[in-house]
Design a protein around this motif. Structure first.
Motif, PDB file in Angstrom:
ATOM      1  N   VAL A 102       0.843  -1.207   0.000  1.00 26.95           N
ATOM      2  CA  VAL A 102       0.000   0.000   0.000  1.00 26.95           C
ATOM      3  C   VAL A 102       0.872   1.250   0.000  1.00 26.95           C
ATOM      4  O   VAL A 102       0.616   2.216  -0.732  1.00 26.95           O
ATOM      5  CB  VAL A 102      -0.959  -0.004   1.212  1.00 26.95           C
ATOM      6  CG1 VAL A 102      -1.672   1.334   1.338  1.00 26.95           C
ATOM      7  CG2 VAL A 102      -1.968  -1.130   1.077  1.00 26.95           C
ATOM      8  N   ALA A 103       1.928   1.230   0.815  1.00 27.09           N
ATOM      9  CA  ALA A 103       2.827   2.391   0.874  1.00 27.09           C
ATOM     10  C   ALA A 103       3.508   2.633  -0.465  1.00 27.09           C
ATOM     11  O   ALA A 103       3.749   3.778  -0.860  1.00 27.09           O
ATOM     12  CB  ALA A 103       3.869   2.185   1.971  1.00 27.09           C
ATOM     13  N   GLY A 104       3.820   1.566  -1.187  1.00 26.65           N
ATOM     14  CA  GLY A 104       4.502   1.706  -2.467  1.00 26.65           C
ATOM     15  C   GLY A 104       3.594   2.067  -3.618  1.00 26.65           C
ATOM     16  O   GLY A 104       4.061   2.450  -4.699  1.00 26.65           O
ATOM     17  N   ALA A 105       2.268   1.955  -3.410  1.00 23.26           N
ATOM     18  CA  ALA A 105       1.321   2.192  -4.499  1.00 23.26           C
ATOM     19  C   ALA A 105       1.378   3.628  -5.009  1.00 23.26           C
ATOM     20  O   ALA A 105       1.161   3.879  -6.195  1.00 23.26           O
ATOM     21  CB  ALA A 105      -0.094   1.856  -4.038  1.00 23.26           C
ATOM     22  N   GLY A 106       1.661   4.585  -4.133  1.00 21.61           N
ATOM     23  CA  GLY A 106       1.705   5.984  -4.558  1.00 21.61           C
ATOM     24  C   GLY A 106       3.090   6.587  -4.461  1.00 21.61           C
ATOM     25  O   GLY A 106       3.251   7.802  -4.605  1.00 21.61           O
ATOM     26  N   ASP A 107       4.097   5.755  -4.222  1.00 24.39           N
ATOM     27  CA  ASP A 107       5.462   6.246  -4.038  1.00 24.39           C
ATOM     28  C   ASP A 107       6.056   6.750  -5.354  1.00 24.39           C
ATOM     29  O   ASP A 107       5.902   6.115  -6.398  1.00 24.39           O
ATOM     30  CB  ASP A 107       6.328   5.126  -3.472  1.00 24.39           C
ATOM     31  CG  ASP A 107       7.727   5.606  -3.121  1.00 24.39           C
ATOM     32  OD1 ASP A 107       8.578   5.573  -4.019  1.00 24.39           O
ATOM     33  OD2 ASP A 107       7.942   6.003  -1.970  1.00 24.39           O
ATOM     34  N   THR A 108       6.718   7.909  -5.305  1.00 30.06           N
ATOM     35  CA  THR A 108       7.378   8.448  -6.508  1.00 30.06           C
ATOM     36  C   THR A 108       8.881   8.634  -6.317  1.00 30.06           C
ATOM     37  O   THR A 108       9.575   9.013  -7.254  1.00 30.06           O
ATOM     38  CB  THR A 108       6.771   9.816  -6.896  1.00 30.06           C
ATOM     39  OG1 THR A 108       6.920  10.725  -5.797  1.00 30.06           O
ATOM     40  CG2 THR A 108       5.294   9.686  -7.259  1.00 30.06           C
ATOM     41  N   ALA A 109       9.378   8.346  -5.116  1.00 29.15           N
ATOM     42  CA  ALA A 109      10.800   8.573  -4.833  1.00 29.15           C
ATOM     43  C   ALA A 109      11.684   7.726  -5.736  1.00 29.15           C
ATOM     44  O   ALA A 109      12.679   8.217  -6.288  1.00 29.15           O
ATOM     45  CB  ALA A 109      11.095   8.288  -3.360  1.00 29.15           C
ATOM     46  N   ALA A 110      11.327   6.454  -5.900  1.00 26.64           N
ATOM     47  CA  ALA A 110      12.141   5.586  -6.749  1.00 26.64           C
ATOM     48  C   ALA A 110      12.079   6.027  -8.210  1.00 26.64           C
ATOM     49  O   ALA A 110      13.079   5.969  -8.931  1.00 26.64           O
ATOM     50  CB  ALA A 110      11.676   4.137  -6.616  1.00 26.64           C
ATOM     51  N   LEU A 111      10.910   6.496  -8.635  1.00 30.43           N
ATOM     52  CA  LEU A 111      10.760   6.973 -10.015  1.00 30.43           C
ATOM     53  C   LEU A 111      11.581   8.244 -10.230  1.00 30.43           C
ATOM     54  O   LEU A 111      12.238   8.403 -11.273  1.00 30.43           O
ATOM     55  CB  LEU A 111       9.283   7.223 -10.317  1.00 30.43           C
ATOM     56  CG  LEU A 111       8.928   7.506 -11.776  1.00 30.43           C
ATOM     57  CD1 LEU A 111       9.253   6.315 -12.659  1.00 30.43           C
ATOM     58  CD2 LEU A 111       7.458   7.878 -11.912  1.00 30.43           C
ATOM     59  N   ASP A 112      11.574   9.131  -9.243  1.00 28.36           N
ATOM     60  CA  ASP A 112      12.389  10.348  -9.354  1.00 28.36           C
ATOM     61  C   ASP A 112      13.874   9.997  -9.369  1.00 28.36           C
ATOM     62  O   ASP A 112      14.662  10.619 -10.087  1.00 28.36           O
ATOM     63  CB  ASP A 112      12.082  11.294  -8.185  1.00 28.36           C
ATOM     64  CG  ASP A 112      10.690  11.910  -8.292  1.00 28.36           C
ATOM     65  OD1 ASP A 112      10.118  11.893  -9.405  1.00 28.36           O
ATOM     66  OD2 ASP A 112      10.174  12.379  -7.268  1.00 28.36           O
ATOM     67  N   GLY A 113      14.264   8.997  -8.583  1.00 32.78           N
ATOM     68  CA  GLY A 113      15.658   8.562  -8.593  1.00 32.78           C
ATOM     69  C   GLY A 113      16.066   8.009  -9.943  1.00 32.78           C
ATOM     70  O   GLY A 113      17.172   8.276 -10.429  1.00 32.78           O
ATOM     71  N   GLU A 114      15.168   7.261 -10.574  1.00 34.12           N
ATOM     72  CA  GLU A 114      15.439   6.725 -11.908  1.00 34.12           C
ATOM     73  C   GLU A 114      15.512   7.857 -12.932  1.00 34.12           C
ATOM     74  O   GLU A 114      16.333   7.824 -13.855  1.00 34.12           O
ATOM     75  CB  GLU A 114      14.342   5.716 -12.282  1.00 34.12           C
ATOM     76  CG  GLU A 114      14.511   5.053 -13.625  1.00 34.12           C
ATOM     77  CD  GLU A 114      15.725   4.138 -13.712  1.00 34.12           C
ATOM     78  OE1 GLU A 114      16.085   3.740 -14.831  1.00 34.12           O
ATOM     79  OE2 GLU A 114      16.326   3.832 -12.659  1.00 34.12           O
ATOM     80  N   THR A 115      14.659   8.870 -12.758  1.00 35.55           N
ATOM     81  CA  THR A 115      14.690  10.039 -13.654  1.00 35.55           C
ATOM     82  C   THR A 115      16.024  10.762 -13.542  1.00 35.55           C
ATOM     83  O   THR A 115      16.645  11.119 -14.550  1.00 35.55           O
ATOM     84  CB  THR A 115      13.539  11.000 -13.294  1.00 35.55           C
ATOM     85  OG1 THR A 115      12.295  10.312 -13.445  1.00 35.55           O
ATOM     86  CG2 THR A 115      13.538  12.227 -14.174  1.00 35.55           C
ATOM     87  N   ALA A 116      16.482  10.984 -12.303  1.00 30.95           N
ATOM     88  CA  ALA A 116      17.758  11.657 -12.092  1.00 30.95           C
ATOM     89  C   ALA A 116      18.904  10.853 -12.690  1.00 30.95           C
ATOM     90  O   ALA A 116      19.849  11.414 -13.258  1.00 30.95           O
ATOM     91  CB  ALA A 116      17.983  11.877 -10.587  1.00 30.95           C
ATOM     92  N   ARG A 117      18.818   9.526 -12.578  1.00 28.72           N
ATOM     93  CA  ARG A 117      19.866   8.677 -13.149  1.00 28.72           C
ATOM     94  C   ARG A 117      19.886   8.771 -14.673  1.00 28.72           C
ATOM     95  O   ARG A 117      20.939   8.888 -15.294  1.00 28.72           O
ATOM     96  CB  ARG A 117      19.649   7.224 -12.716  1.00 28.72           C
ATOM     97  CG  ARG A 117      20.801   6.308 -13.067  1.00 28.72           C
ATOM     98  CD  ARG A 117      20.455   4.860 -12.810  1.00 28.72           C
ATOM     99  NE  ARG A 117      19.425   4.365 -13.703  1.00 28.72           N
ATOM    100  CZ  ARG A 117      19.643   4.023 -14.978  1.00 28.72           C
ATOM    101  NH1 ARG A 117      20.853   4.133 -15.512  1.00 28.72           N
ATOM    102  NH2 ARG A 117      18.655   3.569 -15.722  1.00 28.72           N
ATOM    103  N   LYS A 118      18.713   8.758 -15.287  1.00 30.23           N
ATOM    104  CA  LYS A 118      18.661   8.811 -16.755  1.00 30.23           C
ATOM    105  C   LYS A 118      19.094  10.167 -17.291  1.00 30.23           C
ATOM    106  O   LYS A 118      19.731  10.262 -18.341  1.00 30.23           O
ATOM    107  CB  LYS A 118      17.242   8.485 -17.246  1.00 30.23           C
ATOM    108  CG  LYS A 118      16.945   7.001 -17.232  1.00 30.23           C
ATOM    109  CD  LYS A 118      15.807   6.662 -18.170  1.00 30.23           C
ATOM    110  CE  LYS A 118      15.698   5.151 -18.307  1.00 30.23           C
ATOM    111  NZ  LYS A 118      14.716   4.754 -19.321  1.00 30.23           N
ATOM    112  N   LEU A 119      18.732  11.224 -16.577  1.00 26.50           N
ATOM    113  CA  LEU A 119      19.097  12.577 -17.039  1.00 26.50           C
ATOM    114  C   LEU A 119      20.465  13.003 -16.534  1.00 26.50           C
ATOM    115  O   LEU A 119      20.977  14.041 -16.964  1.00 26.50           O
ATOM    116  CB  LEU A 119      18.047  13.594 -16.582  1.00 26.50           C
ATOM    117  CG  LEU A 119      16.637  13.439 -17.165  1.00 26.50           C
ATOM    118  CD1 LEU A 119      15.705  14.476 -16.567  1.00 26.50           C
ATOM    119  CD2 LEU A 119      16.664  13.561 -18.689  1.00 26.50           C
TER     120      LEU A 119
END
Length: 199
Positions: A102-119
């Protein structure tokens, strides 16, 4: 019904509830481990698509599903209070897996980390973020695992255990080699690793 016929229904019921517990545990593990390997969140990093799996967001649901599987195996190796401990562990693992899902269902921290890595830009955040339904599949798996724990707590004491042939062998007390009467007895004592000269 005679007294010697009463244990049969109880044994049958015990095997049935044990089977249900095992089915719930395996099904929960399949659901959770499948879900954590799928995409939970996706978005955009400039012109690039980014996504993260449940395992990247949180390792907790998958880890607790494996704990539940191990606990299901441990049920056969323990009896009495040990079964209650295994049931409590399974229940807590299920609750933990469900809560983490449930906690991970709306989490964006990992997605933002992946964005920072790609950019290659620290502090970058994903845009056009969306979430999939896989966290809720993991939630269902966690609930099923918790139910398996409750079944173990309620019925576990009556379930069959491994037979004595699967238990660790116990060393028998050595024969009194000093009391050996014949040379053959002395050789047998030596074969057993005993000192026939010991008093």
């Amino acid at each position: 019904m005679s007294a010697d016929q009463t244990p049969a229904p109880a044994a049958s019921s015990g095997r049935r509830t044990l089977g249900v517990m095992l089915l719930l545990t395996v099904l929960s593990a399949v659901l959770v481990l499948t879900a954590v390997g799928r995409t939970w969140a996706e978005g955009r990093a400039g012109t690039l698509d980014v996504s993260v799996t449940g395992g990247k967001i949180s390792e907790v649901p998958g880890g607790l599903a494996l704990v539940g599987l191990a606990a299901a195996v441990a049920v056969f190796a323990v009896r009495g209070v040990g079964r209650l401990a295994v049931g409590a562990l399974t229940l807590l693992a299920g609750i933990g897996a469900a809560a983490a899902s449930v906690a991970g269902a709306g989490d964006t921290a990992a997605l933002d980390g992946e964005t920072a890595r790609k950019l290659a830009l620290s502090g970058s955040a994903a845009t056009e973020v969306s979430h999939t339904g896989w966290p809720w599949v993991a939630l269902v798996g966690g609930v099923l695992l918790a139910l398996a724990g409750l079944l173990t707590l309620r019925y576990g004491r009556g379930w069959p255990a491994m037979g004595s042939r699967y238990e660790a062998p116990t060393r028998k007390a050595p024969a009194n080699a000093a009391g050996a009467d014949t040379p053959g007895d002395l050789w047998k004592a030596l074969d057993r690793g005993e000192d026939p000269t010991a008093v």
